[in-house]
Motif scaffolding. Structure first.
Motif, mmCIF file in Angstrom:
data_model
loop_
_atom_site.group_PDB
_atom_site.id
_atom_site.type_symbol
_atom_site.label_atom_id
_atom_site.label_comp_id
_atom_site.label_asym_id
_atom_site.label_seq_id
_atom_site.Cartn_x
_atom_site.Cartn_y
_atom_site.Cartn_z
ATOM 1 N N ASN A 30 0.822 -1.212 0.000
ATOM 2 C CA ASN A 30 0.000 0.000 0.000
ATOM 3 C C ASN A 30 0.855 1.259 0.000
ATOM 4 O OD1 ASN A 30 -2.549 -1.133 -0.184
ATOM 5 N ND2 ASN A 30 -2.614 -1.576 2.009
ATOM 6 N N ALA A 31 1.993 1.200 0.686
ATOM 7 C CA ALA A 31 2.885 2.365 0.701
ATOM 8 C C ALA A 31 3.342 2.680 -0.723
ATOM 9 C CB ALA A 31 4.077 2.093 1.603
ATOM 10 N N MET A 32 3.633 1.623 -1.489
ATOM 11 C CA MET A 32 4.035 1.848 -2.886
ATOM 12 C C MET A 32 2.865 2.353 -3.717
ATOM 13 S SD MET A 32 6.990 -0.408 -4.478
ATOM 14 C CE MET A 32 6.380 -2.050 -4.434
ATOM 15 N N PHE A 33 1.693 1.805 -3.443
ATOM 16 C CA PHE A 33 0.511 2.268 -4.180
ATOM 17 C C PHE A 33 0.259 3.757 -3.922
ATOM 18 C CE2 PHE A 33 -1.679 -2.166 -4.343
ATOM 19 C CZ PHE A 33 -0.901 -2.488 -5.442
ATOM 20 N N ASP A 34 0.482 4.168 -2.668
ATOM 21 C CA ASP A 34 0.261 5.582 -2.339
ATOM 22 C C ASP A 34 1.161 6.478 -3.179
ATOM 23 O OD1 ASP A 34 -1.682 4.956 -0.574
ATOM 24 O OD2 ASP A 34 -0.396 5.038 1.215
ATOM 25 N N ILE A 35 2.422 6.092 -3.298
ATOM 26 C CA ILE A 35 3.341 6.899 -4.116
ATOM 27 C C ILE A 35 2.875 6.896 -5.567
ATOM 28 C CG2 ILE A 35 5.722 7.158 -4.908
ATOM 29 C CD1 ILE A 35 6.625 5.796 -2.373
ATOM 30 N N TYR A 36 2.478 5.718 -6.019
ATOM 31 C CA TYR A 36 2.039 5.600 -7.414
ATOM 32 C C TYR A 36 0.854 6.527 -7.671
ATOM 33 C CZ TYR A 36 1.022 3.341 -11.897
ATOM 34 O OH TYR A 36 0.829 3.094 -13.231
ATOM 35 N N LYS A 37 -0.057 6.558 -6.702
ATOM 36 C CA LYS A 37 -1.247 7.392 -6.881
ATOM 37 C C LYS A 37 -0.887 8.871 -6.894
ATOM 38 C CE LYS A 37 -4.447 4.124 -4.904
ATOM 39 N NZ LYS A 37 -4.749 3.660 -3.539
ATOM 40 N N GLN A 38 0.119 9.238 -6.075
ATOM 41 C CA GLN A 38 0.573 10.636 -6.107
ATOM 42 C C GLN A 38 1.146 10.981 -7.466
ATOM 43 O OE1 GLN A 38 3.377 11.124 -2.920
ATOM 44 N NE2 GLN A 38 1.796 10.739 -1.364
ATOM 45 N N GLN A 39 1.940 10.051 -7.995
ATOM 46 C CA GLN A 39 2.579 10.308 -9.289
ATOM 47 C C GLN A 39 1.570 10.257 -10.433
ATOM 48 O OE1 GLN A 39 5.549 7.255 -9.357
ATOM 49 N NE2 GLN A 39 7.028 8.438 -8.166
ATOM 50 N N ASN A 40 0.608 9.372 -10.322
ATOM 51 C CA ASN A 40 -0.373 9.182 -11.397
ATOM 52 C C ASN A 40 -1.778 9.239 -10.824
ATOM 53 O OD1 ASN A 40 1.777 8.092 -13.433
ATOM 54 N ND2 ASN A 40 1.983 6.817 -11.611
ATOM 55 N N PRO A 41 -2.219 10.445 -10.497
ATOM 56 C CA PRO A 41 -3.493 10.541 -9.753
ATOM 57 C C PRO A 41 -4.693 9.987 -10.500
ATOM 58 C CG PRO A 41 -2.692 12.714 -10.438
ATOM 59 C CD PRO A 41 -1.608 11.745 -10.757
ATOM 60 N N ASN A 42 -4.623 9.866 -11.814
ATOM 61 C CA ASN A 42 -5.825 9.452 -12.545
ATOM 62 C C ASN A 42 -5.878 7.961 -12.853
ATOM 63 O OD1 ASN A 42 -6.768 12.102 -12.619
ATOM 64 N ND2 ASN A 42 -5.398 12.535 -14.336
ATOM 65 N N ILE A 43 -4.876 7.247 -12.415
ATOM 66 C CA ILE A 43 -4.886 5.801 -12.705
ATOM 67 C C ILE A 43 -5.500 5.043 -11.538
ATOM 68 C CG2 ILE A 43 -3.448 3.782 -13.174
ATOM 69 C CD1 ILE A 43 -1.477 5.607 -14.559
ATOM 70 N N ASP A 44 -6.442 4.184 -11.853
ATOM 71 C CA ASP A 44 -7.031 3.330 -10.827
ATOM 72 C C ASP A 44 -6.180 2.082 -10.677
ATOM 73 O OD1 ASP A 44 -9.391 4.791 -10.164
ATOM 74 O OD2 ASP A 44 -10.117 4.295 -12.181
ATOM 75 N N ILE A 45 -5.739 1.826 -9.453
ATOM 76 C CA ILE A 45 -4.958 0.614 -9.235
ATOM 77 C C ILE A 45 -5.889 -0.502 -8.800
ATOM 78 C CG2 ILE A 45 -3.117 -0.447 -7.908
ATOM 79 C CD1 ILE A 45 -1.944 2.301 -7.508
ATOM 80 N N VAL A 46 -5.782 -1.626 -9.474
ATOM 81 C CA VAL A 46 -6.510 -2.809 -9.039
ATOM 82 C C VAL A 46 -5.515 -3.686 -8.302
ATOM 83 C CG1 VAL A 46 -7.825 -4.802 -9.759
ATOM 84 C CG2 VAL A 46 -8.007 -2.664 -11.036
ATOM 85 N N ASN A 47 -5.755 -3.853 -7.015
ATOM 86 C CA ASN A 47 -4.835 -4.644 -6.198
ATOM 87 C C ASN A 47 -5.318 -6.088 -6.175
ATOM 88 O OD1 ASN A 47 -3.044 -5.608 -4.348
ATOM 89 N ND2 ASN A 47 -4.025 -4.641 -2.585
ATOM 90 N N ALA A 48 -4.800 -6.876 -7.095
ATOM 91 C CA ALA A 48 -5.240 -8.266 -7.217
ATOM 92 C C ALA A 48 -4.394 -9.140 -6.312
ATOM 93 C CB ALA A 48 -5.132 -8.723 -8.668
ATOM 94 N N THR A 49 -4.886 -9.404 -5.115
ATOM 95 C CA THR A 49 -4.126 -10.281 -4.233
ATOM 96 C C THR A 49 -4.897 -11.568 -3.996
ATOM 97 O OG1 THR A 49 -5.082 -9.134 -2.368
ATOM 98 C CG2 THR A 49 -2.858 -8.508 -2.984
#
Lengths: 290, 330, 434
Positions: free
Chosen positions: C65-84
């Motif tokens: 999630n920490a990495m996802f947070d950075i990703y979202k900051q860098q790419n605010p318009n991309i929806d991340i699907v966390n497939a676990t």
């Protein structure tokens, strides 16, 4: 009343046998309710009350934290909300289509027999018993070819197809109890295939539909292997897969697992509680015999 | 004359209708028949074909190796253990469900109070998913560090002064009696860890059997029993000579339904034990899943699936054919 | 009259069902469930990204999630699907992944162990080479050559390592050791002395899980390393390895004795549950990879206060490593978004956000060491200085077909403790070494 009169001489013995009967029945009652008790008390405990050494104690305070966590997710738990709606979207159309198909098939196989129809029925019926492992790999390949892999319509298709045998069986046996004379009378009146279906069979079909609908609803809702293999996109996951995921991840959050189990069990349980009588009547009417 | 004309026209029209209707009837069943032909028989043929190739790894292979994969799996101790487990599970599950189902049906049928309540409670697990059953019973049968620091049902026993009933349940590694036979790569006997799995499965399915028997019991005309009683038969004699024989068709249906569920069992074991301890509760359904998708041995997995299919077919096909024959006679 | 009642009931039931379906439609469609058919040429910075992993437990999920947070900051318009997909140290996830690949529906990027495990996906033509990408990002300059070697196959680089884990770690309850005047065992013999003392005190010496099906195989790889030493250990997983070596039996004997000092309910506990036993003071030690460290942290425990660490008995000076990495799917639905993800995975910022939470060390040599806690700093140092050995259970040393056989041999062993049988099964399994 008459039975009392007949049994009256051996009253003492009868009373003892009653005691034995009730003890056995209550013993089984406890056996059947034990997991339910654990499920209920655990899922209504708050997190600070959860402890292995007190797992059988009643909750000191009523809490919905576990349900919130199981439903909405959080702290390493993926909530089951999305999966729940996926399952609804899957189960409802699949059940409706299954009912229609099964009813038509049953009608044809009971009232419009043709050379080889019994063989066909037997061949269809066999599909009910196959281990699904034996079709798994080709199934994935074909679904991919027809672009239905990893979609809910794909899963609906699979459940409908593999539901054909049981739904056909139930309807065929049910329609077999409809006197052929009624059908013949319909034919003499000039009714055609659909005319007889609509005016003779359908009005009598309600119990058959209820039985099949309940059967398909519960078995599709509860199904796991197809759900696991076919809709493995987590956004499309049905509830059973989500629950297995929940319980596979951590032993220590077992209150959340219990709440999740309860959530998954709820829809079939509601169906059972509200329609179970009719399901049983369906059973008793002989729909499932044979 | 006029009358005769309409009479003669009628059958002709009927015949034409009949032909059209026959065609419609065939058209109505055709999609289902086709779907079954492809999704059941076609896919089985496909899997049978895969089972005779050397498909390993993620890319499909089509080179034919005959029955090599079957020889391989039958020679592994793991698959032999699976077969042993399946036999044990099926035997215990079937016997327990039939006995308990019949017992409960007879008790519920013996004019008791709150009959509906008892009946409903006995049947409700049937409405649940094997996954739910597995999750809950996994908890009940997790032994903990018993006898001092137990969990689950062991803790319940300890707290209610029945501590001596504590056991290792799903973690019991014993196979009783655990004979070793030359040439067999598994220990022969009953894997004790299987017992809790059977308990969970019986918990789920015995109510269903009860419902079936109940339907049968209610279908036996009271007059026949009454006549026997008038002739001086005891309740036990009535049960043995009238009730039981009349329930036979139900027993047969129950055996088929339970039998095929048992031979295919997968969900419950995945959730409850995952096949552990060792392979002591593993069944072919799990093994197929693991070697196919984890070890990428697609061909061997297909062979396991085909073996499962043959076993189920051996149980079911005679029943289906027998059923068909009696139907035709009727 | 009977039938009309039935009909009514059925009618009500179906209406209810339809209403439910309609309600079901609403919340589900409000979720961003972009159909696969949606154009992948989404406007720059928009669209969807699906990341597939088996990180669902405390520390792992926090790191992701920490990495996802950075990703979202860098790419605010991309929806991340966390497939676990949880369970079985990735076993269940791999199953799902393989059916998805077989079904032609790959996630954009998935978690894969660097090493042999990676090669099966490459052989199947499921991955895009990343050699050029590595050069552009400069990853080839900041990752250790030993590691680059593990992700290079057929002359190309195939995945971006995000961390390094150590497999051969002994975790122990400091309080128990202090109260009993014990020090963490350095050698196998020490271990048995300590275990004997603890058992006499009524404490479980060694906590071992089994539910995830890799715990005993994991324990055994540490024992193999202790008995064979790093060079001979590595040779065990080469094609044609000699498993008739008497040291295999010796290792099995040691493992049997170790298991006899462990909890008997192994098969009902996951690795995290076994770690929890140590935290709760019910067991003294557990041998587990340093994801256990991430687990302890997520439970609020303090390293050096509540729990301590040491190399697994007999393996001091050797770092048995494994590495989680992410690759790029061939035919990824969202390749641009996926590349942005991989760039983050390999970046210092991404790794420094992920690893302190996950309880692993960065795959880059230029990480900000001050961000890492005591254990991880020790581990970073150890990785740089100690001898290295690849983990077999975690995909670094051997292909998956072998891992399955090896794993099953040891799970059976965990149950019946039959040394002859496990030696034979391991010899059989060696046929799958390719």
């Amino acid at each position: 009343m008459s039975s009392v009169a007949i049994l009256a001489p051996g009253r003492r013995r009868i009373r003892w046998s009653r005691v034995v009967i009730y003890s056995i029945m209550i013993a089984f009652l406890l056996f059947f309710l034990l997991p339910v008790y654990l499920l209920l008390i655990t899922s209504f405990k708050s997190f600070d009350q959860v402890s292995l050494s007190r797992m059988w104690d009643l909750p000191t305070r009523f809490s919905l934290e576990s349900f919130d966590r199981a439903w909405n997710g959080g702290e390493g738990v993926i909530g089951m909300r999305g999966s729940f709606w996926n399952s609804v979207q899957l189960v409802v159309p699949a059940t409706v289509i299954s009912c229609i198909l099964g009813s038509l098939n049953g009608y044809v196989l009971s009232k419009w027999r043709f050379p080889g129809s019994e063989t066909l029925f037997t061949l269809i019926l066999f599909g009910m018993f196959i281990p699904y492992q034996s079709v798994l790999v080709p199934l994935v390949e074909v679904l991919r070819e027809i672009r239905l892999y990893a979609t809910i319509p794909g899963l609906i298709l699979v459940h409908v197809v593999y539901g054909i045998p049981i739904t056909t069986l139930i309807f065929r046996n049910y329609y077999a109890t409809v006197p052929n004379e009624l059908v013949e009378a319909g034919k003499i009146d000039g009714a055609d295939f659909f005319g007889i279906y609509r005016h003779v069979m359908l009005p009598l079909s309600a119990p058959g539909f209820v039985v099949v609908a309940i059967w398909q609803f519960t078995s599709i809702w509860n199904e796991f292997l197809f759900g696991l293999i076919i809709t493995n996109d987590p956004q499309l996951r049905p509830v059973t897969v989500a629950l297995q995921n929940l319980s596979g991840s951590q032993f220590t959050q077992w209150n959340v697992q219990m709440a999740g189990a309860l959530l998954v069990a709820l829809p079939p349980l509601l169906v059972y509680i509200f329609l179970g009588k009719y399901f049983l009547r369906g059973l008793l009417a002989g729909s499932l015999k044979g | 004359m006029r009358q005769a004309k309409t009479l003669s026209a009628h059958p002709a029209r009927r015949v034409r209708w009949m032909h059209r209707d026959r065609a419609i009837a065939l058209a109505m069943i055709a999609p289902s028949a086709l779907a079954i032909a492809v999704f059941v028989y076609g896919f089985i043929g496909w899997t049978a074909y895969i089972s005779m190739t050397d498909w390993r790894g993620l890319t499909m292979s089509t080179s034919f190796v005959g029955f090599d994969n079957y020889l391989t799996i039958f020679n592994t101790g793991r698959f032999q253990t699976n077969i042993r487990n399946l036999i044990v599970f099926t035997a215990f599950f079937l016997a327990s469900c039939l006995v308990i189902g019949l017992l409960l049906a007879v008790l519920v049928d013996s004019r008791i109070r709150a009959e509906g309540f008892f009946r409903s409670v006995y049947i409700f697990p049937m409405a649940l998913s094997f996954i739910v059953t597995g999750v809950v019973w996994q908890w009940l049968f997790a032994p903990g560090n018993w006898p001092n620091d137990p969990t689950g049902i062991n803790l319940l026993f300890k707290q209610s002064g029945l501590g001596f009933l504590q056991a290792a349940w799903t973690t019991d590694t014993n196979v009783v009696p655990g004979w070793r036979i030359e040439g067999v790569r598994t220990r022969i006997g009953i894997p004790m860890a299987m017992i809790p799995v059977v308990v969970a499965a019986v918990w789920q399915m015995s109510g269903f059997v009860m419902a079936m028997y109940l339907a049968g019991l209610r279908g036996i005309p009271e007059e026949i029993k009454e006549a026997a009683r008038v002739d001086g038969a005891t309740e036990w004699q009535v049960f043995r000579t009238i009730t039981l024989p009349m329930l036979q068709p139900i027993t047969l249906s129950a055996v088929i339904i339970l039998g095929h569920i048992s031979l295919k069992i997968f969900d419950l074991i995945v959730t409850m034990t995952g096949g552990a301890p060792g392979n002591n509760t593993e069944v072919p359904g799990l093994y197929m899943y693991e070697i196919t998708f984890k070890a990428n041995k697609f061909a061997e997995g297909a062979a396991v699936a085909m073996v499962m299919l043959v076993v189920v077919a051996l149980l079911v096909a005679p029943y289906l054919i027998y059923n068909r024959r009696t139907e035709v006679e009727r | 009259m009977f039938t009309t009642k039935w009909l009514k009931l059925f009618g009500i039931f179906s209406i209810l069902a339809l209403v439910l379906a309609a309600c079901g439609g609403a919340p589900a469609t409000t979720q961003p469930t972009a159909a696969p058919s949606q154009p992948t040429t989404a406007p720059a910075g928009g669209g969807k990204l699906e990341i597939f992993s088996w990180w669902t437990n405390g520390g792992e999920a926090d790191g992701l999630n920490a990495m996802f947070d950075i990703y979202k900051q860098q790419n605010p318009n991309i929806d991340i699907v966390n497939a676990t997909v949880a369970g079985g140290a990735g076993t269940n996830a791999k199953t799902v992944l393989k059916t998805r690949l077989q079904g032609g529906q790959p996630p954009d990027s998935w978690q894969v162990h660097a090493g042999k495990e990676l090669t099966s996906y490459v052989d199947a033509g499921q991955m895009e080479p990343l050699t050029q990408f590595f050069k552009e990002q400069g990853f080839d300059k900041v990752m250790p050559p030993k590691l680059l070697e593990q992700i290079t196959y057929n002359g190309e680089i195939w995945s971006v390592p995000v961390n390094i884990h150590r497999s051969n770690v002994l975790w122990y309850n400091i309080k128990i050791f202090q109260e009993n005047g014990l020090t963490p065992p350095k050698t196998i013999d020490d271990f048995f002395t300590v275990a004997e003392t603890l058992q006499a005190k009524g404490i479980i010496p060694l906590a071992v899980g089994g539910k995830d099906k890799f715990e005993t195989p994991h324990l055994f790889e540490s024992v193999l390393l202790a008995v064979f030493g790093p060079e001979d250990y590595a040779k065990l997983f080469q094609p044609g390895a000699d498993w008739n070596d008497p040291r295999v039996r010796q290792a099995a004997e040691i493992a049997r004795r170790m298991l006899e000092y462990s909890n008997s309910d192994r098969s009902s506990l996951g690795w995290a549950d076994a770690a929890q036993l140590v935290l709760d003071g019910k067991a003294a030690m557990t041998i587990m990879g340093d994801w256990a460290h991430g687990y302890f942290i997520s439970k609020g425990a303090k390293v050096g206060v509540d729990y301590g660490y040491a190399a697994a008995p007999g393996t001091e000076g050797v770092f048995m490593w494994l590495s989680d990495s992410f690759g790029l799917a061939k035919g990824a639905p969202n390749p641009a978004q996926a590349k942005a993800w991989l760039a983050l995975c390999g970046s210092r910022e991404g790794q420094d956000a992920f690893n302190p939470k996950k309880g692993s060390i960065p795959a880059r040599t230029d990480a900000d060491v001050s961000l890492y806690d005591e254990y991880l700093q020790y581990s970073i140092k150890a990785f740089g200085s100690e001898q290295l050995a690849p983990s077999v259970v975690h995909g670094a040393a051997a292909p998956e077909a072998y891992m399955t056989e090896y794993g099953n041999a040891l799970n059976v062993f965990a149950s019946d403790l039959d040394v002859d049988a496990v030696v034979e099964a391991l010899q059989d399994a060696a046929k799958d070494l390719k």
